[in-house]
Design a protein around this motif. Structure first.
Motif, PDB file in Angstrom:
ATOM      1  N   ALA A  72       0.792  -1.226   0.000  1.00  0.00           N
ATOM      2  CA  ALA A  72       0.000   0.000   0.000  1.00  0.00           C
ATOM      3  C   ALA A  72       0.828   1.281   0.000  1.00  0.00           C
ATOM      4  CB  ALA A  72      -0.919  -0.028   1.224  1.00  0.00           C
ATOM      5  N   LYS A  73       2.171   1.170   0.096  1.00  0.00           N
ATOM      6  CA  LYS A  73       2.988   2.397   0.150  1.00  0.00           C
ATOM      7  C   LYS A  73       3.356   2.800  -1.276  1.00  0.00           C
ATOM      8  CE  LYS A  73       4.522   1.596   4.823  1.00  0.00           C
ATOM      9  NZ  LYS A  73       5.551   0.988   5.675  1.00  0.00           N
ATOM     10  N   GLU A  91      -5.136 -10.012   5.052  1.00  0.00           N
ATOM     11  CA  GLU A  91      -5.673 -10.165   6.410  1.00  0.00           C
ATOM     12  C   GLU A  91      -7.066 -10.802   6.367  1.00  0.00           C
ATOM     13  OE1 GLU A  91      -4.548  -7.316   5.057  1.00  0.00           O
ATOM     14  OE2 GLU A  91      -3.237  -6.227   6.444  1.00  0.00           O
ATOM     15  N   GLY A 134       7.418  -5.469   6.705  1.00  0.00           N
ATOM     16  CA  GLY A 134       6.827  -5.868   7.972  1.00  0.00           C
ATOM     17  C   GLY A 134       5.541  -6.629   7.758  1.00  0.00           C
ATOM     18  N   ASP A 135       4.619  -6.052   6.988  1.00  0.00           N
ATOM     19  CA  ASP A 135       3.346  -6.727   6.743  1.00  0.00           C
ATOM     20  C   ASP A 135       3.554  -7.953   5.870  1.00  0.00           C
ATOM     21  OD1 ASP A 135       1.211  -5.230   8.026  1.00  0.00           O
ATOM     22  OD2 ASP A 135       1.926  -3.572   6.808  1.00  0.00           O
ATOM     23  N   THR A 136       4.504  -7.847   4.970  1.00  0.00           N
ATOM     24  CA  THR A 136       4.752  -8.980   4.084  1.00  0.00           C
ATOM     25  C   THR A 136       5.238 -10.169   4.905  1.00  0.00           C
ATOM     26  OG1 THR A 136       5.403  -7.389   2.422  1.00  0.00           O
ATOM     27  CG2 THR A 136       5.942  -9.682   1.986  1.00  0.00           C
TER      28      THR A 136
HETATM   29  N1  LIG Z   1      -5.909  -4.172  -3.107  1.00  0.00           N
HETATM   30  C1  LIG Z   1      -5.679  -3.687  -1.895  1.00  0.00           C
HETATM   31  N2  LIG Z   1      -6.534  -2.786  -1.342  1.00  0.00           N
HETATM   32  C2  LIG Z   1      -6.323  -2.286  -0.092  1.00  0.00           C
HETATM   33  N3  LIG Z   1      -5.254  -2.637   0.686  1.00  0.00           N
HETATM   34  C3  LIG Z   1      -4.389  -3.529   0.173  1.00  0.00           C
HETATM   35  C4  LIG Z   1      -4.559  -4.091  -1.121  1.00  0.00           C
HETATM   36  N4  LIG Z   1      -3.516  -4.927  -1.339  1.00  0.00           N
HETATM   37  C5  LIG Z   1      -2.735  -4.893  -0.231  1.00  0.00           C
HETATM   38  N5  LIG Z   1      -3.264  -4.061   0.691  1.00  0.00           N
HETATM   39  C6  LIG Z   1      -2.776  -3.758   2.043  1.00  0.00           C
HETATM   40  O1  LIG Z   1      -1.415  -3.391   2.018  1.00  0.00           O
HETATM   41  C7  LIG Z   1      -0.940  -3.487   3.357  1.00  0.00           C
HETATM   42  C8  LIG Z   1       0.546  -3.750   3.395  1.00  0.00           C
HETATM   43  O2  LIG Z   1       1.235  -2.828   2.579  1.00  0.00           O
HETATM   44  P1  LIG Z   1       2.702  -2.238   2.926  1.00  0.00           P
HETATM   45  O3  LIG Z   1       3.127  -1.481   1.745  1.00  0.00           O
HETATM   46  O4  LIG Z   1       2.647  -1.544   4.247  1.00  0.00           O
HETATM   47  O5  LIG Z   1       3.564  -3.584   3.020  1.00  0.00           O
HETATM   48  P2  LIG Z   1       4.784  -3.939   3.964  1.00  0.00           P
HETATM   49  O6  LIG Z   1       5.117  -5.348   3.671  1.00  0.00           O
HETATM   50  O7  LIG Z   1       4.480  -3.638   5.399  1.00  0.00           O
HETATM   51  O8  LIG Z   1       5.955  -3.034   3.543  1.00  0.00           O
HETATM   52  P3  LIG Z   1       6.793  -2.073   4.515  1.00  0.00           P
HETATM   53  O9  LIG Z   1       7.614  -2.921   5.410  1.00  0.00           O
HETATM   54  O10 LIG Z   1       7.542  -1.224   3.570  1.00  0.00           O
HETATM   55  O11 LIG Z   1       5.809  -1.318   5.355  1.00  0.00           O
HETATM   56  C9  LIG Z   1      -1.740  -4.618   3.995  1.00  0.00           C
HETATM   57  O12 LIG Z   1      -2.334  -4.161   5.176  1.00  0.00           O
HETATM   58  C10 LIG Z   1      -2.790  -4.987   2.938  1.00  0.00           C
HETATM   59  O13 LIG Z   1      -4.084  -5.189   3.450  1.00  0.00           O
END
Ligand SMILES: Nc1ncnc2c1ncn2[C@@H]1O[C@H](COP(=O)(O)OP(=O)(O)OP(=O)(O)O)[C@@H](O)[C@H]1O
Ligand SMILES: O=C(O)[C@H](O)COP(=O)(O)O
Length: 404
Positions: free
Chosen positions: A200-201, A331, A357-359
């Motif tokens: 999501a970033k 989730e 982190g989320d990954t």
């Molecule tokens: N199609 C979508 N619509 C809404 N949210 C989404 C969608 N696809 C993924 N996400 C959300 O993206 C979030 C994670 O994104 P993020 O970029 O923070 O990843 P990350 O692995 O934590 O990377 P970082 O460590 O850089 O934070 C999750 O909470 C997930 O629900």
């Protein structure tokens, strides 16, 4: 060259240790996952066992987010993980914080409050200016040394990351050291190299995509998650109001233009989702891109099976795959398929590197394992994998040494 804990005379030294324990938070404010805390156990145990007086600095969440909470639960969890009392103080650089740090004995540890509760910490500065912030000016006088173990935040030039090592002797912690070792050699990894960019970033991800495409590091960039949705809109696909409103509310509307520029420049190396999954009548329902827009209120929550088949074909020939960000809202069980299958397919690539982190928590939750390296960093790992310098690492390299 960066000094490490091997170069630090720890006994009796008061050390500010910047960690990255930015974690998913449950609705009741408790930690939903402690992986990032566990990652720092080696560094923190080593410091306390060698007689250091340890003041832990960290951020949690971003201002305005539901996960923008105190570090009290992190301190409780660290106490269990380190198997010793870990104090917590709800201050970061005030008298109360200085007092808590001054009263540490050898082998004791205190967690200071979320650095981002103070507005300067959510700004980016050059190191000299960062050293003149309230945080650094307030806390540095009670510290003898600074250890940066927060690899996952090393792409931010925020005061706790670049200010302290400008005024104190700085050292890399064990997490920082091993991440730099593994990720510092991206140009030598097997080709073709595929970057999978989800999550999501969006602004960070588009920066990374630009950089790896421009430098010729990426043979393919596969887009998914919110990032994939932004690229679809940039490619003039009508994703419907729900997804568009979400992107607008996140403040990412301008990113659509940037995605469009990227498609114009490197479209032949960027893969876009061919279908998306929405929720219809309580179930997962997949829609081909040419069948969009979805019905009113339906948002694109995951990539669909046709996209998975397309991406898996590209991964079959890859020498290296670098992945960051889930492919969908993992989730929710209904939308975990894209992440589970795409990441699962990536484990068969000879060199597979995952960040985020989320990954990382998604992968644990989904039981996907077998990667060559799972980094604690998301954005930081990606930045490093673009062969770009990380500001916090540069600050450690340029800062004062103990014997200067
Ligand atoms: N199609 C979508 N619509 C809404 N949210 C989404 C969608 N696809 C993924 N996400 C959300 O993206 C979030 C994670 O994104 P993020 O970029 O923070 O990843 P990350 O692995 O934590 O990377 P970082 O460590 O850089 O934070 C999750 O909470 C997930 O629900
Ligand atoms: O989760 C991360 O990627 C790091 O903790 C950095 O967080 P940030 O993207 O909010 O700066």
């Amino acid at each position: 060259m960066i000094d490490t804990l091997d170069d630090l005379d720890v006994e009796g030294t008061t050390v500010g240790v910047r960690v990255d324990v930015n974690s998913p938070i449950d609705d009741d404010g408790s930690l939903a996952d402690d992986a990032r805390l566990r990652a720092h156990v080696d560094t923190l145990s080593e410091l306390v066992e060698r007689g250091g007086r340890v003041a832990v600095l960290a951020h949690q969440g971003r201002p305005g987010g539901d996960d923008f909470v105190s570090l009290a639960p992190h301190a409780d969890r660290l106490s269990v993980l380190l198997d010793r009392p870990v104090e917590y103080v709800d201050a970061t650089f005030t008298d109360a914080a200085r007092q808590a740090v001054r009263s540490l004995d050898n082998g004791e540890c205190v967690v200071l409050e979320n650095t981002r509760f103070y507005s300067e910490e959510y700004m980016e500065f050059d190191p000299e200016r960062a050293a003149r912030t309230h945080l650094v000016e307030g806390l540095a006088p009670v510290l003898d040394a600074y250890v940066n173990d927060a690899f996952a935040a090393a792409h931010r030039s925020q005061p706790s990351l670049v200010g302290f090592p400008t005024v104190l002797p700085g050292y890399a912690g064990r997490v920082m050291e091993s991440e730099l070792d593994v990720l510092g050699t991206i140009e030598e990894t097997p080709e073709p190299r595929v970057y999978v960019i989800g999550g999501a970033k969006v602004p960070d991800s588009i920066d990374v995509a630009w950089s790896v495409l421009e430098k010729g590091l990426a043979d393919h960039v596969l887009t998914a998650g919110v990032v994939g949705n932004v690229f679809l809109i940039a490619d003039e696909v009508d994703l419907g109001d729900a997804s568009s409103d979400f992107i607008y509310e996140q403040g990412y509307w301008d990113e659509i233009d940037r995605a469009q520029d990227l498609l114009d420049a490197y479209g032949d190396r960027i893969a876009l989702p061919r279908d998306v999954a929405v929720e219809r009548d309580g179930d997962r329902h997949e829609l081909a891109v040419n069948a969009l827009p979805p019905r009113d209120g339906e948002a694109a929550m995951d990539i669909g099976h046709s996209t998975l088949a397309y991406y898996e074909r590209i991964l079959e020939d890859a020498g290296t795959v670098i992945l960051n960000g889930p492919a969908g809202v993992f989730e929710d069980e209904t939308f975990e398929t894209g992440t589970k299958e795409l990441y699962g397919a990536a484990t068969s690539v000879p060199m597979s590197i995952v960040g985020g982190g989320d990954t990382a928590s998604a992968l644990r939750q989904l039981g996907v394992e077998g990667f060559s390296h799972v980094s604690t960093g998301g954005g930081a790992a990606l930045r490093m994998l673009t062969a770009e310098p990380l500001p916090a690492v540069t600050a450690l390299e340029n800062g004062p040494r103990a014997n200067d």
